[in-house]
Write a protein that holds these residues in place. Structure first.
Motif, PDB file in Angstrom:
ATOM      1  N   ASP A  30       0.679  -1.388  -0.450  1.00 47.51           N
ATOM      2  CA  ASP A  30       0.090   0.247   0.239  1.00 47.51           C
ATOM      3  C   ASP A  30       0.706   1.397  -0.145  1.00 47.51           C
ATOM      4  O   ASP A  30       1.901   1.172   1.348  1.00 47.51           O
ATOM      5  CB  ASP A  30      -0.826  -0.021   1.177  1.00 47.51           C
ATOM      6  CG  ASP A  30      -1.611   1.166   1.463  1.00 47.51           C
ATOM      7  OD1 ASP A  30      -1.705   1.657   0.702  1.00 47.51           O
ATOM      8  OD2 ASP A  30      -2.230   0.770   2.419  1.00 47.51           O
ATOM      9  N   HIS A  31       0.688   2.355  -0.957  1.00 53.54           N
ATOM     10  CA  HIS A  31       1.224   3.631  -0.809  1.00 53.54           C
ATOM     11  C   HIS A  31       1.195   4.521   0.273  1.00 53.54           C
ATOM     12  O   HIS A  31       2.217   4.855   0.274  1.00 53.54           O
ATOM     13  CB  HIS A  31       1.376   4.203  -2.027  1.00 53.54           C
ATOM     14  CG  HIS A  31       1.064   3.869  -3.568  1.00 53.54           C
ATOM     15  ND1 HIS A  31       2.259   2.453  -3.581  1.00 53.54           N
ATOM     16  CD2 HIS A  31       1.219   3.936  -5.302  1.00 53.54           C
ATOM     17  CE1 HIS A  31       3.148   2.272  -5.102  1.00 53.54           C
ATOM     18  NE2 HIS A  31       2.017   2.567  -5.398  1.00 53.54           N
ATOM     19  N   ARG A  32      -0.044   4.013   0.804  1.00 56.39           N
ATOM     20  CA  ARG A  32      -0.169   5.239   1.722  1.00 56.39           C
ATOM     21  C   ARG A  32       0.394   5.501   3.176  1.00 56.39           C
ATOM     22  O   ARG A  32       0.553   6.364   2.969  1.00 56.39           O
ATOM     23  CB  ARG A  32      -1.834   5.392   1.772  1.00 56.39           C
ATOM     24  CG  ARG A  32      -2.187   6.366   2.805  1.00 56.39           C
ATOM     25  CD  ARG A  32      -2.444   7.517   2.321  1.00 56.39           C
ATOM     26  NE  ARG A  32      -2.715   7.987   0.400  1.00 56.39           N
ATOM     27  CZ  ARG A  32      -4.123   7.747   0.486  1.00 56.39           C
ATOM     28  NH1 ARG A  32      -5.118   7.826   1.382  1.00 56.39           N
ATOM     29  NH2 ARG A  32      -4.802   7.938  -0.468  1.00 56.39           N
ATOM     30  N   HIS A  34       3.858   4.812   3.242  1.00 52.38           N
ATOM     31  CA  HIS A  34       4.455   5.469   2.594  1.00 52.38           C
ATOM     32  C   HIS A  34       5.074   7.113   2.012  1.00 52.38           C
ATOM     33  O   HIS A  34       5.168   7.980   2.504  1.00 52.38           O
ATOM     34  CB  HIS A  34       5.656   4.761   0.988  1.00 52.38           C
ATOM     35  CG  HIS A  34       6.166   3.867   1.858  1.00 52.38           C
ATOM     36  ND1 HIS A  34       7.034   3.374   2.298  1.00 52.38           N
ATOM     37  CD2 HIS A  34       4.984   1.731   1.582  1.00 52.38           C
ATOM     38  CE1 HIS A  34       7.135   1.736   3.334  1.00 52.38           C
ATOM     39  NE2 HIS A  34       6.339   1.204   2.652  1.00 52.38           N
ATOM     40  N   LEU A  35       3.968   7.242   1.163  1.00 50.56           N
ATOM     41  CA  LEU A  35       3.399   8.532   1.331  1.00 50.56           C
ATOM     42  C   LEU A  35       3.367   9.844   2.682  1.00 50.56           C
ATOM     43  O   LEU A  35       3.912  10.950   2.589  1.00 50.56           O
ATOM     44  CB  LEU A  35       2.025   8.324   0.109  1.00 50.56           C
ATOM     45  CG  LEU A  35       1.398  10.098  -0.771  1.00 50.56           C
ATOM     46  CD1 LEU A  35       2.110  11.340  -0.992  1.00 50.56           C
ATOM     47  CD2 LEU A  35       0.115   9.973  -0.860  1.00 50.56           C
ATOM     48  N   PRO A 331       5.818  -0.727 -10.768  1.00 45.70           N
ATOM     49  CA  PRO A 331       5.771  -0.956  -9.594  1.00 45.70           C
ATOM     50  C   PRO A 331       6.454  -1.714  -8.431  1.00 45.70           C
ATOM     51  O   PRO A 331       6.852  -1.520  -7.744  1.00 45.70           O
ATOM     52  CB  PRO A 331       4.896  -1.925 -10.458  1.00 45.70           C
ATOM     53  CG  PRO A 331       3.952  -1.692 -11.484  1.00 45.70           C
ATOM     54  CD  PRO A 331       4.653  -1.137 -12.052  1.00 45.70           C
ATOM     55  N   LEU A 334       8.676   1.306  -7.412  1.00 50.13           N
ATOM     56  CA  LEU A 334       8.815   1.942  -6.337  1.00 50.13           C
ATOM     57  C   LEU A 334       8.771   1.380  -5.289  1.00 50.13           C
ATOM     58  O   LEU A 334       9.015   1.586  -3.796  1.00 50.13           O
ATOM     59  CB  LEU A 334       7.652   2.461  -6.372  1.00 50.13           C
ATOM     60  CG  LEU A 334       7.197   3.650  -8.099  1.00 50.13           C
ATOM     61  CD1 LEU A 334       5.369   4.210  -7.549  1.00 50.13           C
ATOM     62  CD2 LEU A 334       7.399   5.063  -7.021  1.00 50.13           C
ATOM     63  N   GLN A 335       8.992  -0.333  -5.579  1.00 49.46           N
ATOM     64  CA  GLN A 335       8.909  -0.936  -4.348  1.00 49.46           C
ATOM     65  C   GLN A 335      10.200  -0.999  -3.522  1.00 49.46           C
ATOM     66  O   GLN A 335      10.513  -0.852  -3.065  1.00 49.46           O
ATOM     67  CB  GLN A 335       8.432  -2.590  -4.142  1.00 49.46           C
ATOM     68  CG  GLN A 335       8.194  -3.245  -3.719  1.00 49.46           C
ATOM     69  CD  GLN A 335       7.010  -3.054  -2.540  1.00 49.46           C
ATOM     70  OE1 GLN A 335       5.661  -2.072  -3.013  1.00 49.46           O
ATOM     71  NE2 GLN A 335       6.434  -3.205  -1.895  1.00 49.46           N
ATOM     72  N   LYS A 338      10.891   2.306  -1.913  1.00 47.57           N
ATOM     73  CA  LYS A 338       9.975   1.578  -0.561  1.00 47.57           C
ATOM     74  C   LYS A 338      10.751   1.383   0.046  1.00 47.57           C
ATOM     75  O   LYS A 338      10.906   2.166   1.251  1.00 47.57           O
ATOM     76  CB  LYS A 338       8.666   1.399  -0.938  1.00 47.57           C
ATOM     77  CG  LYS A 338       7.440   2.123  -1.421  1.00 47.57           C
ATOM     78  CD  LYS A 338       6.784   1.192  -1.682  1.00 47.57           C
ATOM     79  CE  LYS A 338       5.103   1.515  -2.137  1.00 47.57           C
ATOM     80  NZ  LYS A 338       4.286   0.703  -2.000  1.00 47.57           N
ATOM     81  N   LEU A 381       3.865   8.080  -5.961  1.00 45.47           N
ATOM     82  CA  LEU A 381       3.095   7.132  -4.854  1.00 45.47           C
ATOM     83  C   LEU A 381       2.065   8.241  -5.143  1.00 45.47           C
ATOM     84  O   LEU A 381       0.667   6.789  -5.429  1.00 45.47           O
ATOM     85  CB  LEU A 381       3.347   7.541  -3.421  1.00 45.47           C
ATOM     86  CG  LEU A 381       4.615   6.605  -3.008  1.00 45.47           C
ATOM     87  CD1 LEU A 381       5.101   7.224  -2.080  1.00 45.47           C
ATOM     88  CD2 LEU A 381       5.190   5.387  -3.431  1.00 45.47           C
ATOM     89  N   ASP A 384       0.857   7.273  -8.702  1.00 42.88           N
ATOM     90  CA  ASP A 384       0.547   5.515  -9.251  1.00 42.88           C
ATOM     91  C   ASP A 384      -0.692   5.464  -8.150  1.00 42.88           C
ATOM     92  O   ASP A 384      -1.698   4.638  -8.861  1.00 42.88           O
ATOM     93  CB  ASP A 384       1.377   5.088  -8.565  1.00 42.88           C
ATOM     94  CG  ASP A 384       1.569   3.772  -9.095  1.00 42.88           C
ATOM     95  OD1 ASP A 384       1.340   3.279 -10.045  1.00 42.88           O
ATOM     96  OD2 ASP A 384       1.973   2.915  -8.554  1.00 42.88           O
ATOM     97  N   GLU A 385      -1.342   6.172  -7.091  1.00 44.94           N
ATOM     98  CA  GLU A 385      -2.118   5.651  -6.307  1.00 44.94           C
ATOM     99  C   GLU A 385      -3.346   6.039  -7.055  1.00 44.94           C
ATOM    100  O   GLU A 385      -4.391   5.471  -7.433  1.00 44.94           O
ATOM    101  CB  GLU A 385      -2.418   6.476  -5.237  1.00 44.94           C
ATOM    102  CG  GLU A 385      -1.332   5.942  -4.327  1.00 44.94           C
ATOM    103  CD  GLU A 385      -2.649   6.805  -2.937  1.00 44.94           C
ATOM    104  OE1 GLU A 385      -1.462   6.025  -1.635  1.00 44.94           O
ATOM    105  OE2 GLU A 385      -2.996   7.435  -2.384  1.00 44.94           O
TER     106      GLU A 385
END
Length: 399
Positions: A30-32, A34-35, A331, A334-335, A338, A381, A384-385
């Protein structure tokens, strides 16, 4: 006044290095989280300077240039292009305080704008000399503030900055005058990003001189592109083996400049270079921090800023060209970024921010958490979300 606490203890640095050796931190799908961690870091970076300007970064050890550890001084350049990020995040999350911070930062940028209309190179406290690139980045921030508020103060500052950029541009489309004293002045094709900002100003204000100058600058850079997509002369320190960060600046500038100007040849130039970098993403989602002219790895460490930038570039290419294939590496990349973010560090200068290099002993931003790396990560992020929900949102296209 900049906070000058003693900075992290040796055990904090050793802890970060240990996590790197073990493969990084736990990264949520989940990006949230991290954002939010990244945005809270940016808020702290603004609060510590004693001004609405945002700190350049945070150094875990004594910095070779600034001579201190801890938070650094406010940085006009990156504060400028963080402004669109804060506006975008305010809408994306319903966090109104971020828009307030963005407006305060944009007004502060007016306070420190030079009489020529330029923006200074380096951080506040260093000699206030004009810098073409920095001016372009703050121009993006003023345009975002104008879009959001319709405030004439931001339009006036933006026009003055654009006029400076036009005056500094040579007839052949090169910026040879007014480049930052803090970077190699022989290799500034990353100024494609500056030309993008100038094109945006031309579109906002219906100023043909801004549009024409932007087109001249972008076409000059595109003409230098090699058959394999290589963009030469794009580095702060090493023209032969440039940083992924500065190459990504040039690609994004050509892409967005081409979009604003309606010039498909510029978009094509960006596409070729972005495609070559996409081919180099490994199974872990990582990229070398520097490249050579054959698109070979020229560094064993990663440039995290550049990785986050390229994720944004690929998503923007998908939106602009309508070709979903561009998002394929996003993906994984970004992972991987993260996993470098320390979301639970006890040190507030580290917690939630993105470092310059991985491992952090790498050349770029060594032992530093950087405001611009954190900004580009947050942009990616959010993008992408929500996919390209903001594709027609002027502020979203400036971030």
């Amino acid at each position: 006044m900049v906070t000058t606490h003693a900075g992290p203890r040796a055990r904090t640095v050793l802890g970060e290095l240990w996590h790197e050796r073990l493969g990084g931190f736990a990264a949520s799908a989940d990006h949230r989280p991290h954002l939010l961690a990244a945005l809270h870091w940016l808020c702290r970076a603004q609060d510590v300077t004693g001004t609405p300007g945002i700190a350049r970064g945070y150094s875990m050890v004594r910095h070779p240039q600034f001579g201190t550890r801890g938070w650094q001084a406010a940085y006009p350049e990156t504060t400028g292009y963080i402004i669109p990020t804060l506006f975008l995040a305010s809408r994306h999350l319903g966090w109104s305080g971020l828009a307030v911070r963005a407006i305060q930062a944009a007004r502060w940028e007016i306070e420190v704008q030079l009489p020529s209309g330029a923006v200074q190179g380096g951080v506040i406290g260093e000699p206030p000399t004009p810098a073409v690139f920095n001016t372009g980045q703050v121009l993006l921030g003023w345009l975002a503030a104008y879009d959001e508020t319709r405030g004439e103060e931001f339009a006036d500052a933006a026009r003055r900055a654009a006029e400076f950029l036009v005056s500094a541009l040579d007839a052949d489309g090169a910026w040879r005058r007014g480049n930052s004293m803090f970077a190699d002045r022989r290799a500034t094709n990353y100024n494609a990003r500056t030309a993008w900002a100038l094109a945006e100003a031309g579109a906002r204000f219906s100023e043909d001189q801004f549009t024409e100058a932007a087109s001249r600058a972008l076409r000059m850079i595109a003409r230098q592109q090699h058959e394999n997509g290589w963009l030469p002369a794009c580095c702060l320190t090493d023209p032969a083996e440039p940083l992924l960060h500065t190459v990504a600046y040039a690609i994004r500038g050509l892409l967005e400049g081409g979009r604003v100007l309606g010039d498909s040849s510029l978009i094509a130039a960006a596409s070729v270079a972005a495609g070559r970098i996409a081919e180099r993403v490994d199974e872990r989602g990582t990229l070398p921090g520097r490249f050579n002219a054959a698109w070979g790895a020229a560094a064993k460490w990663r440039c995290l800023t550049g990785e986050a930038q390229m994720a944004n570039v690929w998503m923007r290419l998908a939106a602009i060209t309508g070709e979903p294939r561009w998002t394929k590496p996003v993906p994984r990349v970004l992972q991987a970024v993260k996993a470098t973010q320390s979301c639970e560090a006890s040190d507030p200068g580290i917690r939630g921010g993105i470092k310059g290099s991985c491992p952090m002993t790498g050349w770029y931003g060594r032992f530093e958490v950087l405001s611009w790396a954190t900004k580009f990560f947050a942009d990616a992020l959010m993008r992408d979300e929500r996919g390209e929900e903001y594709a027609t949102d002027r502020c979203g296209t400036l971030a």
